[in-house]
Design a protein around this motif. Sequence first.
Motif, PDB file in Angstrom:
ATOM      1  N   ALA A  57       0.848  -1.205   0.000  1.00 26.28           N
ATOM      2  CA  ALA A  57       0.000   0.000   0.000  1.00 26.28           C
ATOM      3  C   ALA A  57       0.878   1.247   0.000  1.00 26.28           C
ATOM      4  N   ALA A  58       1.869   1.273   0.884  1.00 30.21           N
ATOM      5  CA  ALA A  58       2.761   2.444   0.979  1.00 30.21           C
ATOM      6  C   ALA A  58       3.504   2.665  -0.330  1.00 30.21           C
ATOM      7  N   GLU A  59       3.885   1.579  -0.995  1.00 30.89           N
ATOM      8  CA  GLU A  59       4.611   1.716  -2.258  1.00 30.89           C
ATOM      9  C   GLU A  59       3.697   2.220  -3.385  1.00 30.89           C
ATOM     10  N   GLU A  60       2.432   1.798  -3.384  1.00 32.54           N
ATOM     11  CA  GLU A  60       1.493   2.301  -4.398  1.00 32.54           C
ATOM     12  C   GLU A  60       1.255   3.801  -4.209  1.00 32.54           C
ATOM     13  N   LEU A  61       1.194   4.226  -2.958  1.00 34.90           N
ATOM     14  CA  LEU A  61       1.021   5.659  -2.686  1.00 34.90           C
ATOM     15  C   LEU A  61       2.238   6.448  -3.180  1.00 34.90           C
ATOM     16  N   LYS A  62       3.405   5.869  -3.018  1.00 31.49           N
ATOM     17  CA  LYS A  62       4.625   6.500  -3.528  1.00 31.49           C
ATOM     18  C   LYS A  62       4.568   6.606  -5.061  1.00 31.49           C
ATOM     19  N   HIS A  63       4.026   5.587  -5.710  1.00 29.59           N
ATOM     20  CA  HIS A  63       3.867   5.644  -7.170  1.00 29.59           C
ATOM     21  C   HIS A  63       2.921   6.778  -7.576  1.00 29.59           C
ATOM     22  N   ALA A  64       1.818   6.923  -6.827  1.00 26.14           N
ATOM     23  CA  ALA A  64       0.870   8.013  -7.115  1.00 26.14           C
ATOM     24  C   ALA A  64       1.592   9.356  -7.008  1.00 26.14           C
ATOM     25  N   GLU A  65       2.428   9.474  -6.008  1.00 24.55           N
ATOM     26  CA  GLU A  65       3.220  10.696  -5.804  1.00 24.55           C
ATOM     27  C   GLU A  65       4.156  10.949  -6.998  1.00 24.55           C
ATOM     28  N   MET A  66       4.849   9.902  -7.442  1.00 22.07           N
ATOM     29  CA  MET A  66       5.772  10.047  -8.576  1.00 22.07           C
ATOM     30  C   MET A  66       5.027  10.470  -9.841  1.00 22.07           C
ATOM     31  N   LEU A  67       3.861   9.862 -10.061  1.00 25.19           N
ATOM     32  CA  LEU A  67       3.078  10.171 -11.262  1.00 25.19           C
ATOM     33  C   LEU A  67       2.544  11.598 -11.212  1.00 25.19           C
ATOM     34  N   THR A  68       2.049  12.005 -10.050  1.00 24.36           N
ATOM     35  CA  THR A  68       1.462  13.338  -9.977  1.00 24.36           C
ATOM     36  C   THR A  68       2.525  14.413 -10.192  1.00 24.36           C
ATOM     37  N   GLN A  69       3.721  14.166  -9.718  1.00 23.72           N
ATOM     38  CA  GLN A  69       4.795  15.140  -9.958  1.00 23.72           C
ATOM     39  C   GLN A  69       5.071  15.294 -11.450  1.00 23.72           C
ATOM     40  N   ARG A  70       5.094  14.164 -12.144  1.00 25.66           N
ATOM     41  CA  ARG A  70       5.361  14.223 -13.586  1.00 25.66           C
ATOM     42  C   ARG A  70       4.191  14.870 -14.333  1.00 25.66           C
ATOM     43  N   ILE A  71       2.960  14.556 -13.923  1.00 23.80           N
ATOM     44  CA  ILE A  71       1.771  15.151 -14.540  1.00 23.80           C
ATOM     45  C   ILE A  71       1.832  16.679 -14.423  1.00 23.80           C
ATOM     46  N   ILE A  72       2.139  17.158 -13.242  1.00 29.93           N
ATOM     47  CA  ILE A  72       2.179  18.607 -13.014  1.00 29.93           C
ATOM     48  C   ILE A  72       3.328  19.251 -13.797  1.00 29.93           C
ATOM     49  N   THR A  73       4.478  18.613 -13.793  1.00 29.37           N
ATOM     50  CA  THR A  73       5.615  19.144 -14.560  1.00 29.37           C
ATOM     51  C   THR A  73       5.277  19.258 -16.049  1.00 29.37           C
ATOM     52  N   LEU A  74       4.510  18.316 -16.557  1.00 28.85           N
ATOM     53  CA  LEU A  74       4.144  18.333 -17.979  1.00 28.85           C
ATOM     54  C   LEU A  74       2.987  19.294 -18.265  1.00 28.85           C
ATOM     55  N   GLY A  75       2.517  19.990 -17.247  1.00 28.91           N
ATOM     56  CA  GLY A  75       1.454  20.973 -17.444  1.00 28.91           C
ATOM     57  C   GLY A  75       0.049  20.410 -17.301  1.00 28.91           C
ATOM     58  N   GLY A  76      -0.064  19.205 -16.763  1.00 29.79           N
ATOM     59  CA  GLY A  76      -1.386  18.591 -16.590  1.00 29.79           C
ATOM     60  C   GLY A  76      -1.920  18.805 -15.183  1.00 29.79           C
ATOM     61  N   ILE A  77      -3.121  18.294 -14.955  1.00 31.00           N
ATOM     62  CA  ILE A  77      -3.754  18.358 -13.635  1.00 31.00           C
ATOM     63  C   ILE A  77      -4.103  16.932 -13.222  1.00 31.00           C
ATOM     64  N   PRO A  78      -3.653  16.515 -12.041  1.00 37.74           N
ATOM     65  CA  PRO A  78      -4.034  15.172 -11.600  1.00 37.74           C
ATOM     66  C   PRO A  78      -5.545  15.097 -11.369  1.00 37.74           C
ATOM     67  N   LEU A  79      -6.110  13.913 -11.532  1.00 40.29           N
ATOM     68  CA  LEU A  79      -7.551  13.714 -11.310  1.00 40.29           C
ATOM     69  C   LEU A  79      -7.918  14.235  -9.924  1.00 40.29           C
ATOM     70  N   LEU A  80      -9.038  14.939  -9.845  1.00 39.24           N
ATOM     71  CA  LEU A  80      -9.348  15.684  -8.623  1.00 39.24           C
ATOM     72  C   LEU A  80     -10.442  15.069  -7.762  1.00 39.24           C
ATOM     73  N   THR A  81     -11.154  14.068  -8.295  1.00 41.73           N
ATOM     74  CA  THR A  81     -12.257  13.516  -7.502  1.00 41.73           C
ATOM     75  C   THR A  81     -12.180  11.982  -7.482  1.00 41.73           C
ATOM     76  N   PRO A  82     -12.714  11.372  -6.413  1.00 46.75           N
ATOM     77  CA  PRO A  82     -12.781   9.898  -6.374  1.00 46.75           C
ATOM     78  C   PRO A  82     -13.599   9.342  -7.542  1.00 46.75           C
ATOM     79  N   GLU A  83     -14.597  10.081  -7.975  1.00 46.83           N
ATOM     80  CA  GLU A  83     -15.411   9.642  -9.122  1.00 46.83           C
ATOM     81  C   GLU A  83     -14.535   9.512 -10.364  1.00 46.83           C
ATOM     82  N   ASP A  84     -13.632  10.476 -10.549  1.00 46.13           N
ATOM     83  CA  ASP A  84     -12.735  10.413 -11.709  1.00 46.13           C
ATOM     84  C   ASP A  84     -11.752   9.242 -11.606  1.00 46.13           C
TER      85      ASP A  84
END
Length: 159
Positions: A57-84
């Motif tokens: 679980a902790a490692e998957e959360l770390k992956h989410a962190e790594m992905l969101t950093q790259r998404i933001i750097t590329l000018g994107g917005i991470p998904l904002l709702t649980p529905e998304d």
Amino acid sequence: MGTKGKAIVGVDVKKLLEMLNKAYADEWLAYYQYWVGSKVACGRMRGIIAGELAEHAAEELKHAEMLTQRIITLGGIPLLTPEDLIKETNCGYDAPSDPDTVKLLKQNIKGEQCAIETYKKLLDFVKGNDPITYHIILEILEDEVEHEEDLESLLSDMK
Ligand code: FE
Ligand code: FE
Ligand code: MG
């Protein structure tokens, strides 16, 4: 991201951001599936298996962190709702409604196999055209391969 940093990204950034956000959704759902699974686990080898699930679980959360950093750097917005998260996921969410340890292992092995497929596709998509994303995805893929192996060996220990 800086001008030159952007210039070396040789793939369709919109498509890449879509793929990264879908993987991001998978990571959050995998995180929750592991986390809540580790809480409800019961049956054989409960202590060892709950510990491994909590670690993953902790490692998957770390992956989410790594992905969101790259998404933001590329000018994107991470998904904002649980529905998304539910709407965009590749691998879905498999509720641990049967808390038996064998069942939990099998569910999470299925999830890891889907994650491995997803990251292999992402890796192929950026290969040779976006070294930074390639590096991040490769690191995550290595973890997913290890996760699958950990769970499969626990399952075979139980036979
Ligand atoms: Fe992951
Ligand atoms: Fe994993
Ligand atoms: Mg492990």
